[in-house]
Design an enzyme around this catalytic site. Structure first.
Site, PDB file in Angstrom:
ATOM      1  N   ALA A 223       0.804  -1.240   0.000  1.00 52.82           N
ATOM      2  CA  ALA A 223       0.000   0.000   0.000  1.00 52.82           C
ATOM      3  C   ALA A 223       0.834   1.287   0.000  1.00 52.82           C
ATOM      4  O   ALA A 223       0.265   2.373   0.119  1.00 52.82           O
ATOM      5  CB  ALA A 223      -1.002   0.033   1.146  1.00 52.82           C
ATOM      6  N   ALA A 224       2.160   1.183  -0.169  1.00 51.00           N
ATOM      7  CA  ALA A 224       2.969   2.414  -0.266  1.00 51.00           C
ATOM      8  C   ALA A 224       2.444   3.274  -1.416  1.00 51.00           C
ATOM      9  O   ALA A 224       2.231   4.484  -1.269  1.00 51.00           O
ATOM     10  CB  ALA A 224       4.431   2.071  -0.493  1.00 51.00           C
ATOM     11  N   GLY A 225       2.229   2.621  -2.557  1.00 48.87           N
ATOM     12  CA  GLY A 225       1.723   3.346  -3.723  1.00 48.87           C
ATOM     13  C   GLY A 225       0.333   3.915  -3.466  1.00 48.87           C
ATOM     14  O   GLY A 225      -0.002   5.017  -3.920  1.00 48.87           O
ATOM     15  N   ASP A 226      -0.483   3.179  -2.737  1.00 52.97           N
ATOM     16  CA  ASP A 226      -1.845   3.653  -2.445  1.00 52.97           C
ATOM     17  C   ASP A 226      -1.816   4.892  -1.560  1.00 52.97           C
ATOM     18  O   ASP A 226      -2.546   5.855  -1.787  1.00 52.97           O
ATOM     19  CB  ASP A 226      -2.647   2.542  -1.741  1.00 52.97           C
ATOM     20  CG  ASP A 226      -2.783   1.310  -2.613  1.00 52.97           C
ATOM     21  OD1 ASP A 226      -2.720   1.458  -3.850  1.00 52.97           O
ATOM     22  OD2 ASP A 226      -2.931   0.202  -2.061  1.00 52.97           O
TER      23      ASP A 226
HETATM   24  P1  ATP Z   1       2.920  -0.906  -3.693  1.00 52.74           P
HETATM   25  O1  ATP Z   1       2.498  -1.814  -4.814  1.00 52.74           O
HETATM   26  O2  ATP Z   1       3.936  -1.510  -2.755  1.00 52.74           O
HETATM   27  O3  ATP Z   1       1.791  -0.253  -2.993  1.00 52.74           O
HETATM   28  P2  ATP Z   1       3.926   0.660  -5.847  1.00 52.74           P
HETATM   29  O4  ATP Z   1       4.773  -0.367  -6.507  1.00 52.74           O
HETATM   30  O5  ATP Z   1       2.644   1.048  -6.478  1.00 52.74           O
HETATM   31  O6  ATP Z   1       3.714   0.319  -4.325  1.00 52.74           O
HETATM   32  P3  ATP Z   1       6.237   2.212  -5.211  1.00 52.74           P
HETATM   33  O7  ATP Z   1       6.947   2.920  -6.295  1.00 52.74           O
HETATM   34  O8  ATP Z   1       6.848   0.979  -4.655  1.00 52.74           O
HETATM   35  O9  ATP Z   1       4.751   2.004  -5.701  1.00 52.74           O
HETATM   36  O10 ATP Z   1       6.008   3.196  -3.977  1.00 52.74           O
HETATM   37  C1  ATP Z   1       5.240   4.381  -4.076  1.00 52.74           C
HETATM   38  C2  ATP Z   1       5.930   5.477  -3.308  1.00 52.74           C
HETATM   39  O11 ATP Z   1       6.029   5.087  -1.928  1.00 52.74           O
HETATM   40  C3  ATP Z   1       7.368   5.742  -3.749  1.00 52.74           C
HETATM   41  O12 ATP Z   1       7.416   6.660  -4.810  1.00 52.74           O
HETATM   42  C4  ATP Z   1       7.989   6.281  -2.466  1.00 52.74           C
HETATM   43  O13 ATP Z   1       7.686   7.659  -2.329  1.00 52.74           O
HETATM   44  C5  ATP Z   1       7.247   5.498  -1.377  1.00 52.74           C
HETATM   45  N1  ATP Z   1       8.001   4.307  -0.964  1.00 52.74           N
HETATM   46  C6  ATP Z   1       7.848   3.042  -1.401  1.00 52.74           C
HETATM   47  N2  ATP Z   1       8.745   2.197  -0.809  1.00 52.74           N
HETATM   48  C7  ATP Z   1       9.470   2.962   0.022  1.00 52.74           C
HETATM   49  C8  ATP Z   1      10.567   2.707   0.924  1.00 52.74           C
HETATM   50  N3  ATP Z   1      11.076   1.473   1.060  1.00 52.74           N
HETATM   51  N4  ATP Z   1      11.061   3.744   1.626  1.00 52.74           N
HETATM   52  C9  ATP Z   1      10.560   4.996   1.495  1.00 52.74           C
HETATM   53  N5  ATP Z   1       9.521   5.296   0.664  1.00 52.74           N
HETATM   54  C10 ATP Z   1       8.989   4.311  -0.066  1.00 52.74           C
HETATM   55  O1  RIB Z   2      -1.889  -2.086  -2.984  1.00 46.00           O
HETATM   56  C1  RIB Z   2      -2.035  -2.973  -1.911  1.00 46.00           C
HETATM   57  C2  RIB Z   2      -3.362  -3.685  -2.015  1.00 46.00           C
HETATM   58  O2  RIB Z   2      -3.354  -4.510  -3.149  1.00 46.00           O
HETATM   59  C3  RIB Z   2      -3.644  -4.606  -0.856  1.00 46.00           C
HETATM   60  O3  RIB Z   2      -4.291  -3.976   0.219  1.00 46.00           O
HETATM   61  C4  RIB Z   2      -4.450  -5.723  -1.500  1.00 46.00           C
HETATM   62  O4  RIB Z   2      -5.783  -5.759  -1.069  1.00 46.00           O
HETATM   63  C5  RIB Z   2      -4.358  -5.489  -3.005  1.00 46.00           C
HETATM   64  O5  RIB Z   2      -5.504  -4.922  -3.483  1.00 46.00           O
END
Ligand code: ATP
Ligand code: RIB
Length: 301
Positions: free
Chosen positions: A249-252
């Site tokens: 959920a980092a991206g979320d």
């Molecule tokens: P996820 O699928 O894990 O929700 P994502 O692949 O859609 O994420 P990421 O690029 O991994 O997106 O992360 C989104 C944002 O979150 C990044 O641009 C960054 O700002 C932050 N982030 C992600 N991972 C980290 C980390 N390990 N440390 C600090 N910030 C992070």
């Molecule tokens: O982005 C993270 C989410 O992906 C999780 O909460 C899971 O439910 C899936 O939808």
């Protein structure tokens, strides 16, 4: 301030923490089991609400316990859920998640009712109102519903943000005139065919999306931050350094908080830095939407 309408998925996440992911065919003993509220749409809605947005969430849940609990949870977060579709005798979405020792995850989603968030339902709940609204959506609900939303937002001159996750291609007409797209590197490759592995390929992928008619592109780069490009500027916003426990959920969180910054008319640079702080905070804890920080937590960080 514009309202934020999130259209997307609602899941219950079943999570096991392990040191490493199993190989195909292998069984391993993991660590603790957790059950968290999740779903990309729901996570983004909660992140936006905690960051101060006025948020409505349009989703589809079953009338099972998972769906009922999910809706109660969103209401507790002050998210408007009167436009949610509740489908009798159908199972709500579930995600099976493994988190390894580095905080990385592997996720399999059983979409359940998320796959039934239809164009008809959007037509019903959105009517023909064209208020001051920012739409935010992802790709965990039917692609034709996303395409309809894109068409509707364009016709109503409303901003639409598409976080194209999980990765899949999008029709040119969805991209044409889109306000903002926020792929990670893998999603950028699926959308453009360009492998993003250095600064030049990242710029080429973003440019390819601009050439398709997207107004603004942000490619998220995990712990390395995020990259912005539009027709007049491009820059990288670094991510704060943290100890990542669970990056789910980092991206979320990034997208939800960024939507509030856009609603508040903050600059791209400032909004992305703020969203990056929120996302970095979220990866320091286990879980999905529960890890989205409040305004006070982001400001203190
Ligand atoms: P996820 O699928 O894990 O929700 P994502 O692949 O859609 O994420 P990421 O690029 O991994 O997106 O992360 C989104 C944002 O979150 C990044 O641009 C960054 O700002 C932050 N982030 C992600 N991972 C980290 C980390 N390990 N440390 C600090 N910030 C992070
Ligand atoms: O982005 C993270 C989410 O992906 C999780 O909460 C899971 O439910 C899936 O939808």
């Amino acid at each position: 301030m514009p309202k934020i309408v999130v259209v997307g998925s609602s899941n219950t996440d079943m999570v096991v923490k392990t040191e490493r992911f199993p190989e195909p065919g292998e069984t391993i003993l993991g660590g603790e089991f957790y059950m968290f509220p999740g779903g990309k749409g729901a996570n983004q809605a909660v992140a936006a609400a905690r960051a101060g947005g006025e948020v409505s969430f349009i989703c589809a849940v079953g009338d099972d316990l998972f769906g009922q609990n999910a809706l109660k949870g969103y209401a507790t977060e002050n998210i408007h859920v009167s436009s949610a579709l509740v489908i009798e005798n159908e199972a709500s979405g579930v995600a099976l998640i493994t988190v390894n020792g580095a905080g990385e995850n592997e996720i399999v989603v059983a979409s359940g009712t998320n796959a039934k968030l239809s164009i008809d339902h959007l037509k019903l709940v959105l009517g023909d109102t064209n208020g001051d609204t920012i739409f935010l959506t992802q790709l965990e609900t039917p692609i034709e519903t996303v395409a309809f939303l894109a068409k509707r937002a364009k016709a109503g001159k409303q901003k639409l943000i598409i976080n194209p996750a999980p990765a899949q291609t999008l029709e040119d007409e969805v991209l044409q005139g889109l306000f903002l797209i926020t792929p990670n590197e893998t999603e950028a490759k699926i959308l453009t065919g360009i492998t993003v592995n250095d600064a030049s390929s990242m710029e080429s992928a973003a440019k390819a999306l601009l050439d398709k008619g997207v107004e603004n592109v942000i490619i998220t780069l995990g712990s390395r931050g995020s990259f912005f490009m539009n027709s007049s500027t491009s820059f990288i916003v670094p991510a704060p350094k943290v100890n990542a426990v669970d990056t789910t959920a980092a991206g979320d969180v990034f997208n939800g908080v960024l939507s509030v910054c856009i609603a508040n008319a903050r600059s791209w640079q400032d909004g992305m830095a703020y969203a990056s702080r929120a996302a970095a905070l979220s990866v320091t804890k286990m879980g999905a939407q529960d890890t989205a920080p409040t305004i006070a937590e982001i400001n203190q960080f």
